[in-house]
Design a protein around this motif. Structure first.
Motif, mmCIF file in Angstrom:
data_model
loop_
_atom_site.group_PDB
_atom_site.id
_atom_site.type_symbol
_atom_site.label_atom_id
_atom_site.label_comp_id
_atom_site.label_asym_id
_atom_site.label_seq_id
_atom_site.Cartn_x
_atom_site.Cartn_y
_atom_site.Cartn_z
ATOM 1 N N ILE A 231 -3.734 14.099 10.706
ATOM 2 C CA ILE A 231 -3.319 13.978 9.308
ATOM 3 C C ILE A 231 -3.991 12.780 8.653
ATOM 4 O O ILE A 231 -4.376 12.820 7.479
ATOM 5 N N TRP A 232 -4.140 11.694 9.403
ATOM 6 C CA TRP A 232 -4.791 10.494 8.883
ATOM 7 C C TRP A 232 -6.195 10.796 8.374
ATOM 8 O O TRP A 232 -6.671 10.182 7.417
ATOM 9 N N PHE A 233 -6.875 11.769 9.004
ATOM 10 C CA PHE A 233 -8.247 12.105 8.624
ATOM 11 C C PHE A 233 -8.290 12.682 7.209
ATOM 12 O O PHE A 233 -9.203 12.386 6.425
ATOM 13 N N LYS A 234 -7.282 13.484 6.870
ATOM 14 C CA LYS A 234 -7.210 14.074 5.535
ATOM 15 C C LYS A 234 -6.997 13.007 4.468
ATOM 16 O O LYS A 234 -7.353 13.196 3.307
ATOM 17 N N HIS A 235 -6.393 11.898 4.867
ATOM 18 C CA HIS A 235 -6.082 10.837 3.908
ATOM 19 C C HIS A 235 -7.267 9.905 3.642
ATOM 20 O O HIS A 235 -7.150 8.976 2.846
ATOM 21 N N GLN A 236 -8.389 10.147 4.306
ATOM 22 C CA GLN A 236 -9.552 9.280 4.101
ATOM 23 C C GLN A 236 -10.132 9.430 2.697
ATOM 24 O O GLN A 236 -10.671 8.474 2.139
ATOM 25 N N GLN A 237 -10.034 10.613 2.144
ATOM 26 C CA GLN A 237 -10.600 10.876 0.821
ATOM 27 C C GLN A 237 -9.548 10.647 -0.254
ATOM 28 O O GLN A 237 -8.877 11.567 -0.699
ATOM 29 N N LYS A 238 -9.408 9.403 -0.666
ATOM 30 C CA LYS A 238 -8.442 9.040 -1.701
ATOM 31 C C LYS A 238 -9.144 8.969 -3.063
ATOM 32 O O LYS A 238 -10.318 8.584 -3.141
ATOM 33 N N PRO A 239 -8.420 9.272 -4.135
ATOM 34 C CA PRO A 239 -9.005 9.091 -5.461
ATOM 35 C C PRO A 239 -9.356 7.634 -5.746
ATOM 36 O O PRO A 239 -10.355 7.335 -6.389
ATOM 37 N N GLU A 240 -8.489 6.716 -5.279
ATOM 38 C CA GLU A 240 -8.706 5.282 -5.492
ATOM 39 C C GLU A 240 -8.944 4.612 -4.139
ATOM 40 O O GLU A 240 -8.147 4.793 -3.212
ATOM 41 N N MET A 241 -10.025 3.844 -4.028
ATOM 42 C CA MET A 241 -10.366 3.245 -2.738
ATOM 43 C C MET A 241 -10.856 1.822 -2.911
ATOM 44 O O MET A 241 -11.447 1.472 -3.934
ATOM 45 N N TYR A 242 -10.605 0.989 -1.881
ATOM 46 C CA TYR A 242 -11.162 -0.359 -1.774
ATOM 47 C C TYR A 242 -11.990 -0.402 -0.490
ATOM 48 O O TYR A 242 -11.561 0.099 0.548
ATOM 49 N N SER A 243 -13.134 -1.038 -0.565
ATOM 50 C CA SER A 243 -13.971 -1.115 0.635
ATOM 51 C C SER A 243 -13.320 -1.960 1.722
ATOM 52 O O SER A 243 -13.620 -1.805 2.906
ATOM 53 N N THR A 244 -12.421 -2.866 1.336
ATOM 54 C CA THR A 244 -11.801 -3.761 2.322
ATOM 55 C C THR A 244 -10.428 -3.268 2.790
ATOM 56 O O THR A 244 -9.753 -3.948 3.554
ATOM 57 N N ALA A 245 -10.009 -2.098 2.305
ATOM 58 C CA ALA A 245 -8.708 -1.579 2.720
ATOM 59 C C ALA A 245 -8.731 -1.199 4.198
ATOM 60 O O ALA A 245 -9.789 -0.923 4.780
ATOM 61 N N LEU A 246 -7.567 -1.176 4.808
ATOM 62 C CA LEU A 246 -7.459 -0.709 6.186
ATOM 63 C C LEU A 246 -7.941 0.729 6.288
ATOM 64 O O LEU A 246 -7.795 1.512 5.352
ATOM 65 N N SER A 247 -8.497 1.098 7.434
ATOM 66 C CA SER A 247 -8.799 2.505 7.661
ATOM 67 C C SER A 247 -7.484 3.264 7.809
ATOM 68 O O SER A 247 -6.449 2.688 8.134
ATOM 69 N N THR A 248 -7.531 4.561 7.548
ATOM 70 C CA THR A 248 -6.295 5.345 7.643
ATOM 71 C C THR A 248 -5.775 5.382 9.080
ATOM 72 O O THR A 248 -4.563 5.424 9.294
#
Length: 316
Positions: free
Chosen positions: A149-166
């Motif tokens: 499920i975490w893999f599906k959450h990788q493609q977010k509309p809003e993203m930060y390059s420094t955010a934690l990986s899913t």
């Protein structure tokens, strides 16, 4: 001697080298112990899709010293009109138990399948059974395979390059909230909601807040994008008046939210005020500040990505 009721569960694991310590920390949080191998036997039942590291769960119905006993047990099962398939889980080394070759795994599956009094269906079965050899003993039962499920959450509309990986965010949520029943949680520096999305998707009772109005909007957008519902407020952690069982804090550090040592300490001190248990994610060593705020670090790990390191601290 064979067991005919589900009294234990077998979990198979895979993880990336850089995430070994995080996997073990999550394992300790979920089960109360970790193991050197990639197989866990526990009386505790956990949905395998919760963890980014668990591949499958075998609900053990029977265990025996040889496969013939397993086949005899399988023959006694009453499946009615249900179709089935059997999968051998020895697709890789499981601790000291070496991988079984594909042709031999298929032979194991056939031996058990042919003994069962039901119609096999390899494509769309009503029931899936698993069998695994581990430490010279065979285990057989219902197989529940994990979903990434975490893999599906990788493609977010809003993203930060420094955010934690899913993957990391999902594991951190499990470390903080191993048993979600009755637990109220908060992410008071939630950013774009990476941890919130993972926690909410696992049915955890968690709310978020952030001092930055732009990331609050981004967090809300991301949560809604995945069909989840969760409250995210704009505000400083010092403004929070409610108490929570646990707080999860990925300490701000990127260029847009650079904070001083004093501000870091304020966040930790305020976290101590609103929660008895806090899981901190940091790129800096903050042990002294954690201790000064009144916490004890009860467990920890390092998560690596190339030369970049994050520390995960479990504090009470």
């Amino acid at each position: 001697m064979m067991k005919t009721q589900v009294s234990s569960y077998i979990y198979t694991y895979t993880w990336q080298i850089d995430e070994t310590e995080l996997c073990k920390l999550e394992m300790r949080s979920l089960f109360g112990f970790d193991v050197a191998s990639n197989l866990v036997i526990s009386p505790k039942k956990i949905e395998p899709s919760r963890s980014p590291f668990i591949r499958s769960r075998l609900d053990v119905l029977c265990e025996a010293d040889d496969l013939a006993e397993i086949a005899r047990f399988a023959q006694s099962l009453e499946l009615g009109e249900a179709t089935f398939k059997v999968l051998c889980l020895n697709t890789l080394d499981l601790g000291e138990t070496k991988k079984i070759r594909q042709d031999e795994r298929h032979q194991v599956e056939r031996e058990i399948g042919l003994s069962m009094q039901a119609e096999p269906d390899l494509k769309n079965p009503d029931m899936v059974f698993g069998v695994v050899l581990y430490n010279n003993r065979w285990y057989f039962g219902h197989l529940v395979e994990g979903e990434a499920i975490w893999f599906k959450h990788q493609q977010k509309p809003e993203m930060y390059s420094t955010a934690l990986s899913t993957r990391v965010a999902r594991a951190v949520a499990n470390v903080a909230i191993p048993d979600p029943a009755g637990v109220r949680a908060i992410d008071p520096c939630c950013g774009i909601g990476t941890v919130l999305v993972e926690a909410l998707s696992m049915g955890m009772d968690i709310v978020g807040s952030d001092i930055n109005p732009l990331v609050v909007m981004g967090s809300r957008t991301n949560i809604a994008h995945f069909g989840l519902q969760g409250e995210v407020k704009k505000g400083d952690i010092a403004q929070i008046t409610e108490s929570y069982d646990v707080a999860i804090i990925d300490m701000p550090y990127n260029l847009f939210t650079h904070i001083s040592t004093d501000q870091q300490f304020t966040i930790i001190k305020e976290a101590r005020r609103i929660a008895n248990r806090v899981v901190l994610v940091t790129i800096e060593t903050i042990d002294d500040m954690v201790k000064e705020a009144g916490f004890t670090i009860i467990d920890r790990c390092i998560v690596r990505k190339g030369t970049f390191e994050r520390q995960v601290l479990v504090c009470e």
